[in-house]
Design a protein around this motif. Structure first.
Motif, short mmCIF file in Angstrom:
data_model
loop_
_atom_site.label_atom_id
_atom_site.label_comp_id
_atom_site.label_asym_id
_atom_site.label_seq_id
_atom_site.Cartn_x
_atom_site.Cartn_y
_atom_site.Cartn_z
N ARG A 257 -27.85 -136.82 20.68
CA ARG A 257 -27.65 -136.83 19.23
C ARG A 257 -26.63 -137.90 18.87
NH1 ARG A 257 -22.83 -134.49 18.14
NH2 ARG A 257 -21.88 -133.20 19.77
N ALA A 258 -26.69 -138.30 17.63
CA ALA A 258 -25.76 -139.32 17.15
C ALA A 258 -24.34 -138.75 17.07
CB ALA A 258 -26.20 -139.83 15.77
N ALA A 259 -23.37 -139.57 17.40
CA ALA A 259 -21.96 -139.17 17.30
C ALA A 259 -21.11 -140.40 17.06
CB ALA A 259 -21.51 -138.46 18.58
N ASP B 226 -34.72 -141.45 24.24
CA ASP B 226 -34.15 -140.89 23.02
C ASP B 226 -33.53 -141.89 22.05
OD1 ASP B 226 -34.91 -138.50 24.08
OD2 ASP B 226 -32.90 -137.65 24.26
N ILE B 227 -32.92 -142.95 22.56
CA ILE B 227 -32.12 -143.78 21.65
C ILE B 227 -32.53 -145.24 21.59
CG2 ILE B 227 -30.09 -142.30 21.92
CD1 ILE B 227 -28.91 -144.56 23.69
N TYR C 5 -24.31 -145.40 20.02
CA TYR C 5 -24.26 -144.58 21.25
C TYR C 5 -23.24 -145.22 22.18
CZ TYR C 5 -25.80 -142.11 25.47
OH TYR C 5 -25.86 -141.33 26.60
N GLN D 81 -20.18 -141.20 25.35
CA GLN D 81 -21.30 -140.26 25.29
C GLN D 81 -22.13 -140.33 26.56
OE1 GLN D 81 -22.25 -141.91 21.16
NE2 GLN D 81 -23.26 -139.91 21.10
N HIS E 244 -29.30 -145.52 17.04
CA HIS E 244 -28.07 -145.14 16.36
C HIS E 244 -26.91 -145.45 17.30
CE1 HIS E 244 -27.93 -141.60 18.97
NE2 HIS E 244 -29.16 -141.28 18.57
N ARG F 221 -31.40 -133.57 24.83
CA ARG F 221 -31.63 -134.56 23.78
C ARG F 221 -30.31 -135.17 23.32
NH1 ARG F 221 -36.90 -136.31 23.34
NH2 ARG F 221 -38.22 -134.59 24.09
#
Length: 208
Positions: A187-189, A162-163, A64, A68, A62, A185
């Motif tokens: 997360r998507a942003a 994770d990504i 990233y 981030q 996703h 972890r």
């Protein structure tokens, strides 16, 4: 010779023609890549640019962003630095460790390894001069603490976990036990959220 004329002939320009070596930032600053000054540095410009730049050239599960990643490195730096009695502001250094990429872009490491030694040295020197101007602008030490480099390496392993899709390819990374980071972890942003998170973290760390 004037470094601004480097490559002019090879690019089909006359030797006397000045090559543009500055970038116009989001806030309208004329940021000179060869002569960066602290007054050219803007936290808004850094946050906007890093929140819109993809890590790993976008080859992730996703979106990233570098913003981030910077927040993750700041988090890890703060955790690793809790027991330290040194003067370093680990979180602030972690947050700003890639801030120069707001002006030169996030260049993937494998591509950097393709450069000749001379080209690498010249580009690294430009990057370092930009980082120094950023450090001066925000009252940080010019030297990045070794602990932040450690945090960056841990962040890379967490990001890989994770990504990035696991195709079994060997990245040549050292074996690292991530058990201590099992609750960390990613997360998507989207860009706006990454921008706001970066700025909020900067203000909490008194980088402003």
């Amino acid at each position: 010779p004037d470094p601004r004329s480097r490559g002019a002939i090879g690019l089909g320009r006359s030797a006397s023609e000045v090559v543009m070596t500055w970038v116009q930032t989001y806030t309208g600053v004329r940021f000179d890549l060869l002569d960066p000054k602290p007054g050219m540095v803007s936290l808004t410009d850094i946050a906007v640019s890093l929140s819109r730049q993809a890590r790993y050239n976008g080859h992730t599960r996703h979106p990233y962003s570098v913003a981030q990643h910077s927040c993750l490195v700041a988090d890890i730096s703060e955790i690793l630095g809790k027991e330290s009695t040194t003067r370093w502001s680990f979180g602030a250094h972690g947050l700003m460790h890639d801030a120069a990429e707001a002006y030169i872009g996030d260049i993937v490491t494998p591509f950097k390894r393709c450069w000749t030694i001379d080209a690498r040295a010249e580009i690294v020197a430009i990057e370092h001069s930009i980082h120094k101007a950023i450090a001066q602008r925000f009252g940080l030490e010019w030297e990045v603490p070794p602990l932040v480099y450690q945090a960056d390496r841990i962040a890379l392993q967490i990001e890989k976990r994770d990504i990035v899709k696991d195709f079994g390819l060997d990245w040549g990374l050292p074996t690292m036990d991530l058990l201590a980071w099992k609750d960390c972890r990613i997360r998507a942003a989207g860009p706006q959220e990454a921008y706001e998170d970066f700025l909020m973290y900067a203000y909490e760390l008194e980088v402003k």
